[in-house]
Design an enzyme around this catalytic site. Sequence first.
Site, PDB file in Angstrom:
ATOM      1  N   ARG A 104     -66.977  18.207 -44.015  1.00  0.00           N
ATOM      2  CA  ARG A 104     -66.150  17.451 -43.083  1.00  0.00           C
ATOM      3  C   ARG A 104     -65.587  16.181 -43.709  1.00  0.00           C
ATOM      4  O   ARG A 104     -64.406  15.857 -43.539  1.00  0.00           O
ATOM      5  CB  ARG A 104     -66.941  17.130 -41.824  1.00  0.00           C
ATOM      6  CG  ARG A 104     -66.214  16.280 -40.778  1.00  0.00           C
ATOM      7  CD  ARG A 104     -64.763  16.656 -40.555  1.00  0.00           C
ATOM      8  NE  ARG A 104     -64.562  18.076 -40.337  1.00  0.00           N
ATOM      9  CZ  ARG A 104     -63.398  18.693 -40.532  1.00  0.00           C
ATOM     10  NH1 ARG A 104     -62.350  18.025 -40.996  1.00  0.00           N
ATOM     11  NH2 ARG A 104     -63.280  19.980 -40.302  1.00  0.00           N
ATOM     12  N   LYS A 139     -49.697  -1.846 -42.858  1.00  0.00           N
ATOM     13  CA  LYS A 139     -50.149  -1.223 -41.612  1.00  0.00           C
ATOM     14  C   LYS A 139     -50.967   0.020 -41.946  1.00  0.00           C
ATOM     15  O   LYS A 139     -50.539   1.160 -41.762  1.00  0.00           O
ATOM     16  CB  LYS A 139     -48.953  -0.891 -40.724  1.00  0.00           C
ATOM     17  CG  LYS A 139     -48.197  -2.134 -40.270  1.00  0.00           C
ATOM     18  CD  LYS A 139     -46.962  -1.789 -39.465  1.00  0.00           C
ATOM     19  CE  LYS A 139     -46.202  -3.053 -39.067  1.00  0.00           C
ATOM     20  NZ  LYS A 139     -44.962  -2.744 -38.322  1.00  0.00           N
ATOM     21  N   LYS A 171     -42.516 -14.706 -43.132  1.00  0.00           N
ATOM     22  CA  LYS A 171     -42.084 -13.967 -41.950  1.00  0.00           C
ATOM     23  C   LYS A 171     -41.505 -14.924 -40.910  1.00  0.00           C
ATOM     24  O   LYS A 171     -41.518 -16.151 -41.077  1.00  0.00           O
ATOM     25  CB  LYS A 171     -43.281 -13.208 -41.363  1.00  0.00           C
ATOM     26  CG  LYS A 171     -43.951 -12.245 -42.346  1.00  0.00           C
ATOM     27  CD  LYS A 171     -43.205 -10.944 -42.464  1.00  0.00           C
ATOM     28  CE  LYS A 171     -43.466 -10.060 -41.266  1.00  0.00           C
ATOM     29  NZ  LYS A 171     -42.799  -8.737 -41.411  1.00  0.00           N
ATOM     30  N   GLU A 201     -38.088 -13.110 -44.680  1.00  0.00           N
ATOM     31  CA  GLU A 201     -37.554 -12.228 -43.643  1.00  0.00           C
ATOM     32  C   GLU A 201     -36.429 -12.920 -42.881  1.00  0.00           C
ATOM     33  O   GLU A 201     -36.559 -14.082 -42.500  1.00  0.00           O
ATOM     34  CB  GLU A 201     -38.676 -11.840 -42.676  1.00  0.00           C
ATOM     35  CG  GLU A 201     -38.228 -11.023 -41.478  1.00  0.00           C
ATOM     36  CD  GLU A 201     -39.364 -10.783 -40.509  1.00  0.00           C
ATOM     37  OE1 GLU A 201     -40.267 -10.013 -40.855  1.00  0.00           O
ATOM     38  OE2 GLU A 201     -39.360 -11.383 -39.414  1.00  0.00           O
ATOM     39  N   ASP A 223     -34.670  -7.561 -41.297  1.00  0.00           N
ATOM     40  CA  ASP A 223     -35.526  -7.001 -40.250  1.00  0.00           C
ATOM     41  C   ASP A 223     -34.724  -6.575 -39.028  1.00  0.00           C
ATOM     42  O   ASP A 223     -33.986  -7.372 -38.435  1.00  0.00           O
ATOM     43  CB  ASP A 223     -36.575  -8.039 -39.840  1.00  0.00           C
ATOM     44  CG  ASP A 223     -37.630  -7.447 -38.908  1.00  0.00           C
ATOM     45  OD1 ASP A 223     -38.109  -6.340 -39.183  1.00  0.00           O
ATOM     46  OD2 ASP A 223     -37.960  -8.112 -37.913  1.00  0.00           O
TER      47      ASP A 223
END
Length: 283
Positions: A104, A139, A171, A201, A223
């Site tokens: 597994r 992510k 960002k 960004e 973005d």
Amino acid sequence: MTQMPPLPQMILEPLVRAALTEDLGTYGDITTRTVIPAGTRYLARIVAREPGVASGMQLAGIAFRLIDPGLDWRVLHADGSRFQPGDTLAEIEGEAASILSAERVALNFAGRLAGIATQTADFVAQAAGTRARITCTRKTTPGLRLVEKQAVLHGGGFNHRFSLSDAILIKDNHIAAAGGIRPVLQAVKAGASHMMRVEIEVDRLDQLAQVLDEGGADVVLLDNMETAALHEAVAMASGRVVLEASGNMRLARVAEVAATGVDYISVGALTHSARTLDLGLDF
């Protein structure tokens, strides 16, 4: 597809060991220990139930060998290679109980990472014939970033940052907290190492104009821009900075974004939304 050199086993082994510890629980594989006579030997195969790109085979092999170093593990489809339904990806020969106890965890790694590699290959195909490279994001599944990003490479994609310490990525929240684009870029020029790459960004063309005027950035992340705005951004930049398009990058949209002339297209879905491929272990 892209075949990469294997990662050092000493880096991967703790990941696999943790997964095996979770799966074996407090008392091990009681089913196998109860019903399989000691000394029973088998040849087992990891078989594809659907087409895809292999990844995670190195981790699958580590899982079997951690359970039983005496197992004979043979890879027939290396990480980065394409396979079709019915193809045998690997063979494992030895004690049946050992094979079943590792099954597994080995399939979880191989199926999950093959899913990422396969999805990445689909995105890469949409950008074929353009300069755009498909890249992943941070992510990722906590604890599995290294191997998930390796799977992106197996699918023909590229890697973005592995951690917050890899590069300066400014960002929108950094810009808001620091008081604007010019202040953050001035701070970077004043205090960042000359060895450190800088990305910022923007989500509007007037912000891009500020970045180009101020200087200090190597890469600009565009973005959530519409395709027409991306075309304008490429013309404005005229090669002065690397351009990365990001935000809502669905598979159906990638071709038109790649055609704008951007250098990179970052896609969080490569890792956070990949489907696990259906692989099975057959005796």
